[in-house]
Design a protein around this motif. Structure first.
Motif, PDB file in Angstrom:
ATOM      1  N   ASN A   1       0.547  -1.278  -0.331  1.00  0.00           N
ATOM      2  CA  ASN A   1       0.148   0.177  -0.128  1.00  0.00           C
ATOM      3  C   ASN A   1       1.153   1.616  -0.034  1.00  0.00           C
ATOM      4  OD1 ASN A   1      -2.616  -1.042  -0.046  1.00  0.00           O
ATOM      5  ND2 ASN A   1      -2.185  -0.758   1.759  1.00  0.00           N
ATOM      6  N   ARG A   2       1.966   1.267   0.519  1.00  0.00           N
ATOM      7  CA  ARG A   2       3.092   2.531   1.256  1.00  0.00           C
ATOM      8  C   ARG A   2       3.701   2.705  -0.445  1.00  0.00           C
ATOM      9  NH1 ARG A   2       4.010   7.035   2.168  1.00  0.00           N
ATOM     10  NH2 ARG A   2       5.869   7.605   2.716  1.00  0.00           N
TER      11      ARG A   2
ATOM     12  N   ASN B   1       2.053   1.623  -3.310  1.00  0.00           N
ATOM     13  CA  ASN B   1       1.821   1.756  -4.198  1.00  0.00           C
ATOM     14  C   ASN B   1       1.110   4.109  -4.351  1.00  0.00           C
ATOM     15  OD1 ASN B   1       1.466  -0.368  -5.211  1.00  0.00           O
ATOM     16  ND2 ASN B   1      -0.736  -0.430  -5.120  1.00  0.00           N
ATOM     17  N   GLU B   2       0.797   3.982  -3.170  1.00  0.00           N
ATOM     18  CA  GLU B   2       0.571   5.701  -2.379  1.00  0.00           C
ATOM     19  C   GLU B   2       2.216   6.690  -2.517  1.00  0.00           C
ATOM     20  OE1 GLU B   2      -1.056   6.902   2.134  1.00  0.00           O
ATOM     21  OE2 GLU B   2       1.890   6.301   1.663  1.00  0.00           O
TER      22      GLU B   2
ATOM     23  N   GLU C   1       2.044   7.194  -6.412  1.00  0.00           N
ATOM     24  CA  GLU C   1       0.796   8.398  -6.944  1.00  0.00           C
ATOM     25  C   GLU C   1       0.843   9.611  -6.830  1.00  0.00           C
ATOM     26  OE1 GLU C   1      -3.012   5.797  -5.554  1.00  0.00           O
ATOM     27  OE2 GLU C   1      -2.309   4.837  -7.663  1.00  0.00           O
ATOM     28  N   THR C   2       1.612   9.341  -5.375  1.00  0.00           N
ATOM     29  CA  THR C   2       2.185  11.150  -4.805  1.00  0.00           C
ATOM     30  C   THR C   2       3.168  11.576  -6.126  1.00  0.00           C
ATOM     31  OG1 THR C   2       1.966   9.667  -2.707  1.00  0.00           O
ATOM     32  CG2 THR C   2       3.655  11.945  -2.746  1.00  0.00           C
TER      33      THR C   2
ATOM     34  N   ASN D   1       0.968   5.510 -11.226  1.00  0.00           N
ATOM     35  CA  ASN D   1       0.365   4.996 -10.719  1.00  0.00           C
ATOM     36  C   ASN D   1       0.436   3.756 -10.401  1.00  0.00           C
ATOM     37  OD1 ASN D   1       0.244   3.246 -13.465  1.00  0.00           O
ATOM     38  ND2 ASN D   1      -0.713   5.171 -14.504  1.00  0.00           N
ATOM     39  N   ALA D   2       0.310   2.554  -9.675  1.00  0.00           N
ATOM     40  CA  ALA D   2       0.194   1.703  -8.957  1.00  0.00           C
ATOM     41  C   ALA D   2       0.294   1.159  -9.668  1.00  0.00           C
ATOM     42  CB  ALA D   2      -0.787   0.759  -7.720  1.00  0.00           C
TER      43      ALA D   2
END
Ligand SMILES: Nc1ncnc2c1ncn2[C@@H]1O[C@H](COP(=O)(O)OP(=O)(O)O)[C@@H](O)[C@H]1O
Ligand code: SF4
Ligand SMILES: [Mg+2]
Length: 333
Positions: free
Chosen positions: A143-144, A146-147, A150-151, A155-156
């Protein structure tokens, strides 16, 4: 200069008389030294962008890396957030850097060279998380990653791709995601846009500025061209042949340069306003930059300075606060 006036913010990084010499093999077995950084004094406030400028080879990268102790300093002192992280007076007995490695990150000039071509983007960002035990579970880690992607505007789904599948600008975004992964406080941005197309340079700069505001980051932003850092920096330091020659608030340094070298740097910057342009005389420096292996005596700039006197050849000019918050090293100031 995201977030307004930072001039009252506390000091995050303090550098005192920092020196970095690289050994090189001279003739007849004599060791010689490249005096890449010589007696640099400066401080950086929390949350500010400190622009570091000067011609190629003047020691900007070496200073940035030495501050992070990616190069071990030759002498001097570095204080980070009130803790001494290097003190030349203690010889080999220096603090462990691991606790600071997470807080102090770097973004490199050449994004493709700084990313391992055999690792996927997810692995590159994940590695940074693993080194500092940032995630407790596999799910949290994914999750981190992917986040973070995106930041930085990726994209993930791209996390299984390899660096060569990305453009230069996207590769730099991956480098930024890697730096951000460990929740740093201070980032050395070493000419992060010089290798990129002009069309995407401002996207990366804007992204770095947004992140600074959002995450309260402090930047040492290196550029060889003063016009790149002028608008984004709160304060600017100017280097020449391993020395910091002038340091001041960005606006102040730009409008009221004190050191002869800064004046010549600024005289080469095109000014859009023809009225202002008329009043600023272009100064062309004579001669090449001397070698940092055998730098000039006294003031290192004396061989090219239009104002040099006998004293300049003999005496190293002292680093002084000439006006409030405006420092320089020159005998005629
Ligand atoms: N690892 C090294 N070994 C020997 N000399 C080096 C090393 N890294 C940099 N230098 C030398 O130190 C000087 C400053 O280099 P650098 O810090 O890369 O300048 P800048 O980033 O301002 O272009 C240059 O003369 C360079 O050749
Ligand atoms: S100390 Fe002398 S040589 Fe150096 S910048 Fe000042 S006037 Fe020029
Ligand atoms: Mg460099």
């Amino acid at each position: 200069m995201a977030g307004g006036d930072k001039s009252n913010n506390p000091v995050l990084l303090q550098v005192e008389n920092l020196k970095k010499y690289f050994p090189i093999q001279g003739g007849k077995g004599n060791a010689k030294w490249v005096q890449a950084v010589e007696s640099v004094n400066c401080f950086i406030r929390k949350g500010e962008t400190f622009g570091l400028v000067g011609e190629s080879g003047c020691g900007k990268t070496t200073l940035g890396r030495t501050i992070l102790r990616l190069h071990e300093p030759t002498s001097g002192k570095i204080i980070y957030d009130g803790e001494v992280i290097y003190d030349g007076a203690n010889g080999k007995n220096q603090p462990k850097m691991l606790p600071y490695r997470r807080k102090m990150q770097i973004i490199f000039q050449d994004p493709s060279a700084s990313l391992d071509p055999r690792m996927t983007v997810g692995e590159i960002v994940g590695e940074a998380l693993d080194i500092h035990n940032m995630c407790k579970t596999k799910e949290e880690r994914t999750n981190r990653i992917n986040e973070l992607l995106e930041t930085v505007g990726l994209n993930a789904e791209q996390s299984n791709r390899y660096p060569h599948e990305f453009s230069g600008g996207q590769q730099q975004r991956i480098g930024i995601a890697r730096a951000l992964a460990v929740n740093p406080e201070f980032i050395v941005c070493d000419e992060p846009i010089s290798a990129l197309d002009v069309s995407i340079q401002s996207q990366i700069v804007n992204m770095l500025e947004d992140m600074q505001e959002e995450l309260g980051l402090t930047y040492l932003f290196i550029a060889h061209d003063i016009s790149v850092v002028r608008h984004i920096s709160d304060r600017i330091g100017v280097m020449y042949l391993g020395n910091m020659v002038e340091l001041g608030a960005s606006r102040e340094l730009y409008d009221n340069p004190l050191h002869p070298y800064t004046k010549t740097l600024l005289s080469a910057v095109p000014i859009p306003d023809p009225e202002v342009s008329k009043t600023r005389q272009r100064i062309v420096l004579e001669g090449d930059i001397p070698s940092p292996i055998n730098p000039p005596s006294g003031c290192r700039f004396h061989t090219r300075c239009p104002y040099a006197t006998e004293r300049c050849k003999q005496e190293v000019p002292e680093w002084r606060e000439i006006e409030p918050d405006h420092f320089a090293a020159c005998h005629i100031l």
